[in-house]
Design an enzyme around this catalytic site. Structure first.
Site, PDB file in Angstrom:
ATOM      1  N   PRO A  37     -14.078 -39.129  -4.622  1.00  0.00           N
ATOM      2  CA  PRO A  37     -13.630 -38.917  -5.510  1.00  0.00           C
ATOM      3  C   PRO A  37     -12.226 -37.822  -5.892  1.00  0.00           C
ATOM      4  CG  PRO A  37     -16.066 -38.664  -5.659  1.00  0.00           C
ATOM      5  CD  PRO A  37     -15.826 -38.822  -4.153  1.00  0.00           C
TER       6      PRO A  37
ATOM      7  N   ASP B 285      -8.978 -28.638   5.728  1.00  0.00           N
ATOM      8  CA  ASP B 285      -9.445 -29.950   5.993  1.00  0.00           C
ATOM      9  C   ASP B 285      -8.769 -31.212   6.120  1.00  0.00           C
ATOM     10  OD1 ASP B 285     -10.272 -27.978   2.706  1.00  0.00           O
ATOM     11  OD2 ASP B 285      -8.812 -29.669   1.761  1.00  0.00           O
TER      12      ASP B 285
ATOM     13  N   ALA C 277      -6.088 -35.218   1.654  1.00  0.00           N
ATOM     14  CA  ALA C 277      -5.955 -34.979   2.837  1.00  0.00           C
ATOM     15  C   ALA C 277      -7.255 -36.061   3.756  1.00  0.00           C
ATOM     16  CB  ALA C 277      -7.032 -34.094   3.523  1.00  0.00           C
ATOM     17  N   ALA C 278      -7.458 -36.963   3.327  1.00  0.00           N
ATOM     18  CA  ALA C 278      -8.012 -38.257   3.321  1.00  0.00           C
ATOM     19  C   ALA C 278      -7.474 -39.488   3.608  1.00  0.00           C
ATOM     20  CB  ALA C 278      -9.214 -38.550   3.173  1.00  0.00           C
TER      21      ALA C 278
ATOM     22  N   GLY D  86     -13.427 -31.386  -4.391  1.00  0.00           N
ATOM     23  CA  GLY D  86     -13.466 -29.917  -3.648  1.00  0.00           C
ATOM     24  C   GLY D  86     -14.244 -31.360  -2.544  1.00  0.00           C
ATOM     25  N   LEU D  87     -13.387 -32.887  -1.985  1.00  0.00           N
ATOM     26  CA  LEU D  87     -13.946 -33.891  -1.075  1.00  0.00           C
ATOM     27  C   LEU D  87     -13.357 -34.098  -0.233  1.00  0.00           C
ATOM     28  CD1 LEU D  87     -17.028 -35.649  -2.452  1.00  0.00           C
ATOM     29  CD2 LEU D  87     -17.435 -32.719  -1.249  1.00  0.00           C
ATOM     30  N   GLY D  88     -11.804 -34.232  -0.629  1.00  0.00           N
ATOM     31  CA  GLY D  88     -10.201 -33.500   0.393  1.00  0.00           C
ATOM     32  C   GLY D  88      -9.993 -34.799   0.476  1.00  0.00           C
ATOM     33  N   SER D  89      -9.947 -35.346  -0.058  1.00  0.00           N
ATOM     34  CA  SER D  89      -9.392 -37.038  -0.978  1.00  0.00           C
ATOM     35  C   SER D  89      -7.974 -37.046  -1.010  1.00  0.00           C
ATOM     36  CB  SER D  89      -9.667 -37.563  -2.402  1.00  0.00           C
ATOM     37  OG  SER D  89      -8.691 -36.457  -2.712  1.00  0.00           O
TER      38      SER D  89
END
Ligand code: MEV
Length: 343
Positions: A131, A182, A140-141, A135-138
């Protein structure tokens, strides 16, 4: 500068090249990590960003397809644009340019896109189940997946620190003063004990940690939350330095609790870390509510994760209680939950 770039060969065939990268969750120390205190983060492999590189038709240059984002006219099917038409601070453009400069043949000496003499003909397609802005690092991913895919396309196998360094440059576009946590946890895909400027330290996990990650459904901007906190820190430096010290001390204790495999201690420290995140003003009523619900549902500990003001919270659970806690969180209004086992 990647010394192997000039030795790399353009691909001899046009099979798509695919690379992925996980999401991340910060277990301890967000925000204080920007101010030099330690933090702990883990990869969340249950959600992934994926980049696919295909050879484009001659003369088309680099084309970007963000398949999960709606087109500017609102129609589904993805946002499609040419690299050279995107603004210079477009994060996808930035990572493609950085990765081409590092990994494409011809080297980063010319004046063209990515510093190359001529723009290669490529299509870069990005999809993600992480998402966005939660806060889940989308960000950077996605950047990690793109950098890896471009490297592979040109026959390179870069080290994690090389990828992390490129992604850090893109993180600066997302918010001006990233700590680097991250890009590090996502590029290395390992639990990390992170101190800004000190590089990667792998964290060994003594006993598996079962997490329920719940989304408030509220989108928040890391840049805004980090910027707002910075203003408050500037106005009252002593107060905030003291609070950051307390958060840093919790991260240190959490490191040994995780290493010795003591989930109950880890849970208690998560609760304490959340109280401090509330005090520094980065939590939100939605996050606080889900944290309370998780604890009432039997979690060993719970806290918000990442920049805050929305996004996700984490509950540490005994694995047999994961579904019960997740159900309670959904009933309390969580938009979605993810189970993740950290080992
Ligand atoms: C964002 O994922 C974590 C923050 O600590 C910012 C940073 O470390 O750059 C809020």
């Amino acid at each position: 500068m990647n010394v192997r770039a000039n030795q790399s060969q353009p691909p001899s065939e046009t099979r798509p090249t695919v690379a992925t990268a996980p999401g991340k969750a910060i277990l301890f120390g967000e925000h204080a990590v920007v101010y030099g205190r330690p933090a702990i983060a883990v990869p969340v492999t249950d959600v992934q960003a994926r980049a696919t590189i295909t050879t484009g038709e001659r003369g088309t240059g680099v084309r970007l397809v963000a398949a999960d984002l709606p087109a500017p006219d609102g129609r589904p099917g993805g946002r499609r644009y040419r690299l050279r038409d995107a603004p210079a601070d477009d994060p996808l453009r930035a990572i493609v340019e950085l990765a081409l400069a590092a990994f494409a043949p011809g080297g980063p000496t010319g004046a063209g896109v990515g510093g190359l003499d001529s723009e290669p003909d490529l299509q870069v397609t990005v999809t993600s189940t992480i998402p966005i802005a939660r806060g889940l690092g989308s960000g950077a991913a996605v950047a990690t997946a793109v950098a890896r895919a471009i490297a592979r396309y040109f026959g390179q196998l870069p080290r994690s620190d090389e990828i992390s360094r490129l992604v850090y440059e893109v993180e600066k576009l997302h918010h001006g003063t990233p700590s680097g946590i991250d890009n590090t946890v996502i590029a290395y895909e390992q639990p990390v004990y992170f101190v800004r400027g000190e590089g990667m330290k792998r964290l060994s996990v003594g006993a598996p940690l079962s997490l329920v990650i719940a989304d408030t459904g509220v989108v928040s901007s890391t840049r805004e939350v980090v910027g707002d906190l910075r203003h408050r820190w500037q106005a009252q430096p002593e107060r905030y330095e003291g609070l950051f010290d307390e958060i840093g001390a919790i991260a240190r204790l959490a490191r040994s609790a995780i290493e010795r495999g003591d989930p109950r201690a880890v849970g208690r420290l998560m609760d304490e870390n959340h109280e401090l995140l509330m005090t520094i003003g980065v939590s939100s009523p939605e996050l606080d509510r889900l944290v309370k619900v998780a604890r009432a549902g039997g979690a060993l500990g719970a806290k918000m994760s990442g920049a805050g003001w929305g996004g996700n919270m984490l509950a540490l659970v005994e694995s047999h209680r994961a579904q019960i806690v997740a159900d309670a969180l959904c009933q309390a209004g969580a938009a979605s939950t993810i189970f993740s086992q950290i080992s």
